[in-house]
Design an enzyme around this catalytic site. Sequence first.
Site, PDB file in Angstrom:
ATOM      1  N   ASP A  86       0.885  -1.161   0.000  1.00 20.19           N
ATOM      2  CA  ASP A  86       0.000   0.000   0.000  1.00 20.19           C
ATOM      3  C   ASP A  86       0.924   1.213   0.000  1.00 20.19           C
ATOM      4  OD1 ASP A  86      -1.518   2.202   0.725  1.00 20.19           O
ATOM      5  OD2 ASP A  86      -2.512   1.212   2.410  1.00 20.19           O
ATOM      6  N   ASP A 128      -6.796  -0.752  -1.038  1.00 19.54           N
ATOM      7  CA  ASP A 128      -5.712   0.221  -1.218  1.00 19.54           C
ATOM      8  C   ASP A 128      -4.346  -0.431  -1.465  1.00 19.54           C
ATOM      9  OD1 ASP A 128      -5.284  -0.769   1.299  1.00 19.54           O
ATOM     10  OD2 ASP A 128      -5.518   1.126   2.360  1.00 19.54           O
ATOM     11  N   TYR A 170       2.149   0.998  14.764  1.00 19.30           N
ATOM     12  CA  TYR A 170       1.137   0.911  13.728  1.00 19.30           C
ATOM     13  C   TYR A 170       1.590   1.637  12.463  1.00 19.30           C
ATOM     14  CZ  TYR A 170      -2.920   1.414  10.892  1.00 19.30           C
ATOM     15  OH  TYR A 170      -3.766   1.368   9.825  1.00 19.30           O
ATOM     16  N   LYS A 199      -2.147  -2.147   7.849  1.00 14.87           N
ATOM     17  CA  LYS A 199      -2.414  -3.580   8.005  1.00 14.87           C
ATOM     18  C   LYS A 199      -1.618  -4.376   6.976  1.00 14.87           C
ATOM     19  CE  LYS A 199      -4.693  -5.596  11.144  1.00 14.87           C
ATOM     20  NZ  LYS A 199      -3.960  -6.586  11.916  1.00 14.87           N
TER      21      LYS A 199
HETATM   22  C1  F6R Z   1      -7.107  -0.385   8.438  1.00 16.40           C
HETATM   23  C2  F6R Z   1      -7.030   0.883   7.715  1.00 16.40           C
HETATM   24  C3  F6R Z   1      -7.969   1.960   8.062  1.00 16.40           C
HETATM   25  C4  F6R Z   1      -7.268   3.047   8.888  1.00 16.40           C
HETATM   26  C5  F6R Z   1      -8.251   4.161   9.307  1.00 16.40           C
HETATM   27  C6  F6R Z   1      -7.570   5.277  10.066  1.00 16.40           C
HETATM   28  O1  F6R Z   1      -6.109  -1.260   8.020  1.00 16.40           O
HETATM   29  O2  F6R Z   1      -6.195   1.066   6.859  1.00 16.40           O
HETATM   30  O3  F6R Z   1      -9.117   1.488   8.722  1.00 16.40           O
HETATM   31  O4  F6R Z   1      -6.683   2.476  10.033  1.00 16.40           O
HETATM   32  O5  F6R Z   1      -8.849   4.712   8.160  1.00 16.40           O
HETATM   33  O6  F6R Z   1      -6.506   5.725   9.326  1.00 16.40           O
HETATM   34  P1  F6R Z   1      -5.552   6.938   9.763  1.00 16.40           P
HETATM   35  O7  F6R Z   1      -5.035   6.602  11.135  1.00 16.40           O
HETATM   36  O8  F6R Z   1      -4.511   6.927   8.703  1.00 16.40           O
HETATM   37  O9  F6R Z   1      -6.410   8.164   9.740  1.00 16.40           O
HETATM   38 MG    MG Z   2      -3.848   2.194   3.418  1.00 18.27          MG
HETATM   39 MG    MG Z   3      -4.784  -2.229   2.567  1.00 15.60          MG
END
Ligand code: F6R
Ligand code: MG
Ligand code: MG
Length: 374
Positions: A13, A51, A226, A229
């Site tokens: 990604d 993504d 983090y 994923k």
């Molecule tokens: C899970 C994922 C999304 C983000 C969420 C928050 O793998 O990619 O659910 O975790 O959209 O994203 P941020 O922290 O980048 O705003």
């Molecule tokens: Mg992403």
């Molecule tokens: Mg992804």
Amino acid sequence: MGEKLTLSVIKADVGGYVGHSSVHPKLLEKAGECLGESKFLVDYHVTHVGDDINLIMTHRKGVDNAEVHQLAWDTFLACTEAAKELKLYGAGQDLLSDAFSGNIKGMGPGVAEMEFEERGSEPVIVFMADKTEPGAWNYPLYKMFADPFNTIGLVIDPNMHEGFIFEVHDLIENKKVKFSLPEELYDLLVFIGAPGRFCIKSVYKRDGTIAATSSTEKLNFLAGQYVGKDDPVCIVRCQSGLPAVGEVLEPFANPHLVSGWMRGSHSGPLMPVSFENSNPTRFDGPPRVIAAGFQIANGKLIGPQDFFADVAYDGARQKANKIANYMRSLGPFEPHRLSLDEMEYTTLPIVLKRLQDRFVPIEEDEAAAAKDEE
Ligand code: F6R
Ligand code: MG
Ligand code: MG
């Protein structure tokens, strides 16, 4: 004996469009251009699930080859540049380092590769998932290669009746172990029933022929924090002594619960979808899987066939939506929200620190209350 072929699926990604939902067509175009310039690929196909960009490549250089990994890395870097220009979300998020060291493993992208002698006819399926983790393949791989209620070939095909070897990786201790099935079935299940830690890396025929392999990179373990994923991929060879295409697809008719979904911190059903419907929306999900079928002919990727576009999977999608409704109704409570040690995001240390003075030992509190009553 012919020259061996390697099928490499490398994914990352490097920027979402919009948010974490999909890949912008310009990035896919850029990836295609980069792979098209390669002198050593026999063939390639670029696609995406949610993504994540997936580079599906055939070549004669074997697994873990530095040139192949370099090509994938450079392709993701070029896509990152395109993502930055469009200010796509999380541009370059899976590329954990600036310096490439010869093997893309451990650097962010997910990798599933297998080397084999191309059979007279070589049907393969590449599964790609978004908003979930590598352990998501444990349930379907077990069903495909070990469950006679899923794969009737295990019972009635003399070429499959002897069973398969499962290689399991412990992602916490960094160890691997092999199990022979069916005789070690119960031992295997002790481990793979815990998919957050133990993942089926590969499945082999008893003669050592590779049948399936998956990506097992855990991004949060690699980065120590983090960063997104893992969104794993898995390659499965089919037919002629291996599970038939329909037996390989069958486990996905019952959407199982996987870890991932919103903020990588929830449990939800893995929904089988067409390529077109692979963009997670609701609560950044539910987690999705696509299945791209190819016939390989002298290294050429003939396909893909979009298997989960079939109406036969409509029922699975409805079931997944029902499960998603139920799980969402639990909101921030487990088991919808993952347990504390499995969440990708957590505010626990911050809140704990703020409240630390308000926490007193339970016994002391009771003793103080008793004294107050006196
Ligand atoms: C899970 C994922 C999304 C983000 C969420 C928050 O793998 O990619 O659910 O975790 O959209 O994203 P941020 O922290 O980048 O705003
Ligand atoms: Mg992403
Ligand atoms: Mg992804």
